[in-house]
Design a protein around this motif. Structure first.
Motif, mmCIF file in Angstrom:
data_model
loop_
_atom_site.group_PDB
_atom_site.id
_atom_site.type_symbol
_atom_site.label_atom_id
_atom_site.label_comp_id
_atom_site.label_asym_id
_atom_site.label_seq_id
_atom_site.Cartn_x
_atom_site.Cartn_y
_atom_site.Cartn_z
ATOM 1 N N HIS A 140 17.977 3.711 1.334
ATOM 2 C CA HIS A 140 17.137 4.743 0.722
ATOM 3 C C HIS A 140 16.626 5.782 1.726
ATOM 4 N N LYS A 141 17.062 5.714 2.975
ATOM 5 C CA LYS A 141 16.501 6.565 4.030
ATOM 6 C C LYS A 141 14.980 6.444 4.020
ATOM 7 N N PHE A 142 14.523 5.188 3.962
ATOM 8 C CA PHE A 142 13.112 4.851 3.782
ATOM 9 C C PHE A 142 12.460 4.632 5.142
ATOM 10 N N HIS A 143 11.296 5.260 5.340
ATOM 11 C CA HIS A 143 10.559 5.108 6.594
ATOM 12 C C HIS A 143 9.081 4.886 6.293
ATOM 13 N N ILE A 144 8.429 4.094 7.138
ATOM 14 C CA ILE A 144 6.980 3.878 7.036
ATOM 15 C C ILE A 144 6.301 4.748 8.087
ATOM 16 N N ILE A 145 5.441 5.641 7.639
ATOM 17 C CA ILE A 145 4.731 6.539 8.550
ATOM 18 C C ILE A 145 3.399 5.930 8.964
ATOM 19 N N LYS A 146 2.724 5.275 8.026
ATOM 20 C CA LYS A 146 1.426 4.668 8.299
ATOM 21 C C LYS A 146 1.302 3.396 7.481
ATOM 22 N N MET A 147 0.815 2.322 8.100
ATOM 23 C CA MET A 147 0.750 1.019 7.442
ATOM 24 C C MET A 147 -0.475 0.872 6.538
ATOM 25 N N GLY A 148 -1.413 1.798 6.596
ATOM 26 C CA GLY A 148 -2.566 1.766 5.704
ATOM 27 C C GLY A 148 -3.734 0.977 6.259
ATOM 28 N N GLU A 149 -4.803 0.894 5.451
ATOM 29 C CA GLU A 149 -6.000 0.158 5.846
ATOM 30 C C GLU A 149 -6.559 -0.589 4.642
ATOM 31 N N THR A 150 -7.367 -1.606 4.945
ATOM 32 C CA THR A 150 -7.894 -2.499 3.909
ATOM 33 C C THR A 150 -9.395 -2.310 3.741
ATOM 34 N N TRP A 151 -9.858 -2.288 2.498
ATOM 35 C CA TRP A 151 -11.279 -2.200 2.205
ATOM 36 C C TRP A 151 -11.566 -2.879 0.865
ATOM 37 N N GLN A 152 -12.834 -3.060 0.561
ATOM 38 C CA GLN A 152 -13.261 -3.780 -0.638
ATOM 39 C C GLN A 152 -13.984 -2.846 -1.602
ATOM 40 N N ARG A 153 -13.852 -3.138 -2.896
ATOM 41 C CA ARG A 153 -14.657 -2.428 -3.893
ATOM 42 C C ARG A 153 -14.985 -3.367 -5.055
ATOM 43 N N HIS A 154 -16.001 -3.014 -5.782
ATOM 44 C CA HIS A 154 -16.476 -3.798 -6.919
ATOM 45 C C HIS A 154 -16.374 -2.932 -8.173
ATOM 46 N N GLY A 155 -15.692 -3.436 -9.195
ATOM 47 C CA GLY A 155 -15.475 -2.665 -10.414
ATOM 48 C C GLY A 155 -16.173 -3.258 -11.624
ATOM 49 N N ILE A 176 1.535 5.355 3.954
ATOM 50 C CA ILE A 176 2.316 6.589 3.883
ATOM 51 C C ILE A 176 3.772 6.266 4.195
ATOM 52 N N MET A 177 4.653 6.641 3.266
ATOM 53 C CA MET A 177 6.079 6.349 3.377
ATOM 54 C C MET A 177 6.874 7.631 3.183
ATOM 55 N N ARG A 178 8.124 7.595 3.569
ATOM 56 C CA ARG A 178 8.978 8.759 3.398
ATOM 57 C C ARG A 178 10.372 8.305 2.979
ATOM 58 N N ILE A 179 10.903 8.990 1.973
ATOM 59 C CA ILE A 179 12.301 8.819 1.581
ATOM 60 C C ILE A 179 12.972 10.157 1.805
ATOM 61 N N GLY A 180 13.837 10.229 2.808
ATOM 62 C CA GLY A 180 14.388 11.527 3.189
ATOM 63 C C GLY A 180 13.251 12.410 3.655
ATOM 64 N N GLU A 233 7.509 12.651 0.959
ATOM 65 C CA GLU A 233 6.442 11.758 1.402
ATOM 66 C C GLU A 233 5.776 11.097 0.201
ATOM 67 N N LEU A 234 5.540 9.785 0.306
ATOM 68 C CA LEU A 234 4.913 9.004 -0.751
ATOM 69 C C LEU A 234 3.659 8.333 -0.214
ATOM 70 N N ARG A 235 2.744 8.044 -1.118
ATOM 71 C CA ARG A 235 1.578 7.238 -0.771
ATOM 72 C C ARG A 235 1.591 5.984 -1.631
ATOM 73 N N GLY A 236 1.368 4.856 -0.978
ATOM 74 C CA GLY A 236 1.385 3.583 -1.678
ATOM 75 C C GLY A 236 0.082 2.827 -1.509
ATOM 76 N N ALA A 237 -0.120 1.829 -2.364
ATOM 77 C CA ALA A 237 -1.330 1.007 -2.298
ATOM 78 C C ALA A 237 -1.040 -0.362 -2.896
ATOM 79 N N LEU A 238 -1.688 -1.366 -2.349
ATOM 80 C CA LEU A 238 -1.667 -2.712 -2.913
ATOM 81 C C LEU A 238 -3.099 -3.058 -3.300
ATOM 82 N N VAL A 239 -3.308 -3.357 -4.586
ATOM 83 C CA VAL A 239 -4.647 -3.677 -5.085
ATOM 84 C C VAL A 239 -4.619 -5.083 -5.674
ATOM 85 N N THR A 240 -5.460 -5.966 -5.130
ATOM 86 C CA THR A 240 -5.559 -7.334 -5.625
ATOM 87 C C THR A 240 -6.926 -7.512 -6.267
#
Length: 288
Positions: free
Chosen positions: A45-60, A202-206, A209-216
């Motif tokens: 996919h010509k996929f690259h990771i530009i930034k691995m991100g950061e972790t924080w907490q929130r209450h919903g 932050i990711m890149r395909i070609g 630029e994309l932004r991703g998130a993992l929410v648990t």
């Protein structure tokens, strides 16, 4: 003085991690990073990771007029708050979300939507300027797709009370035009959760630029897992409240690349839940 509303339009691809992969927040993040690194090491996919991100907490918290099916849920609306930070960095995001089966109905004049935030700056004694924003999104899952319009804004601090509609209507005045809803209508908390958010991936395909998130998300009282979901999205911003055409502004080659990436994630059955797809592949014109 009335201000212009910033409108973000997005297509967000979402996929849920298997419960055993998300047994702990740390495990979920570690496994998701492993998957992304593996994709980056392949040439598909010509996929690259530009930034691995950061972790924080929130209450919903989500509110309605009653448990089960309240008056807002009946009208495809949800009222929620998301709280994060402590002390001077504490913030409360208000969200009013409208769901609709027909996406074009969400792209009308936003000032007429029930979820439109108040169109003026709101200042607390702290002097913080609070600017409303509006989001039109398509959430894409393998077994469903959702169209939502969300009005949101962020308040300083965490100690905000929402016991009646009045507290939300202060920022979403058109809620009072809903049938059966009055300023004094009581609100109850219908859902309460904690989330571990690993975002700003932050990711890149070609050259895209994309932004991703993992929410648990876990129940605030029991700690039981609700869901752990990875998402990546393509978005654009517009200024003003004029009606939008949902078919414009997208590069279809970009969308094809995102679809290919999404399909590859779905094939990783040891990591992601294998929900039945919305289409029957034996007969592609039929759906569940």
């Amino acid at each position: 003085m009335k201000i212009k509303l910033v409108t973000k339009v997005s297509k967000e691809f979402q996929i849920k991690l298997r419960p055993e992969v998300a047994a702990s927040d740390k495990t979920a993040i570690s496994e998701m990073m492993r998957v992304l690194k593996a994709l980056a090491n392949s040439d598909r996919h010509k996929f690259h990771i530009i930034k691995m991100g950061e972790t924080w907490q929130r209450h919903g918290e989500r509110y309605d007029t009653a448990q089960g099916t309240g008056m807002f849920k009946e009208q495809q609306l949800s009222l929620a708050t998301e709280k994060r930070g402590e002390g001077k960095k504490a913030r409360t995001k208000l969200k009013c979300k409208l769901h609709n089966f027909v996406p074009e109905l969400l792209y009308r004049d936003h000032e007429k939507a029930f979820c439109t935030p108040v169109l003026k700056p709101y200042k607390k004694s702290s002097g913080i300027r609070i600017e409303p924003k509006f989001k039109l999104e398509q959430d894409i899952h393998f077994n469903n797709t959702k169209y939502c319009a969300t009005g949101y804004l962020t308040l300083p601090g965490r100690e905000h009370s929402f016991t009646t509609v009045k507290e939300f209507a202060r920022f979403y005045p058109r809620l009072l035009k809903l049938s059966g809803i009055e300023s004094k209508t009581p609100l109850v908390k219908v859902k309460d959760w904690n989330e571990t958010v690993h975002d700003n991936i932050i990711m890149r395909i070609g050259d895209m630029e994309l932004r991703g998130a993992l929410v648990t998300r876990r129940d605030r009282i029991s700690g039981a897992l609700d869901e752990s979901e990875f998402s990546f999205k393509l978005s654009q911003s517009k200024i003003g409240c004029k009606p939008l055409d949902p078919a414009t502004g997208w590069n279809y080659r970009d969308l094809q690349r995102l679809e290919a990436l999404y399909n590859e994630l779905f094939e990783m059955e040891g990591v992601f839940m294998q929900d039945p797809t919305i289409f029957y592949f034996a007969n592609p014109v039929s759906s569940h």
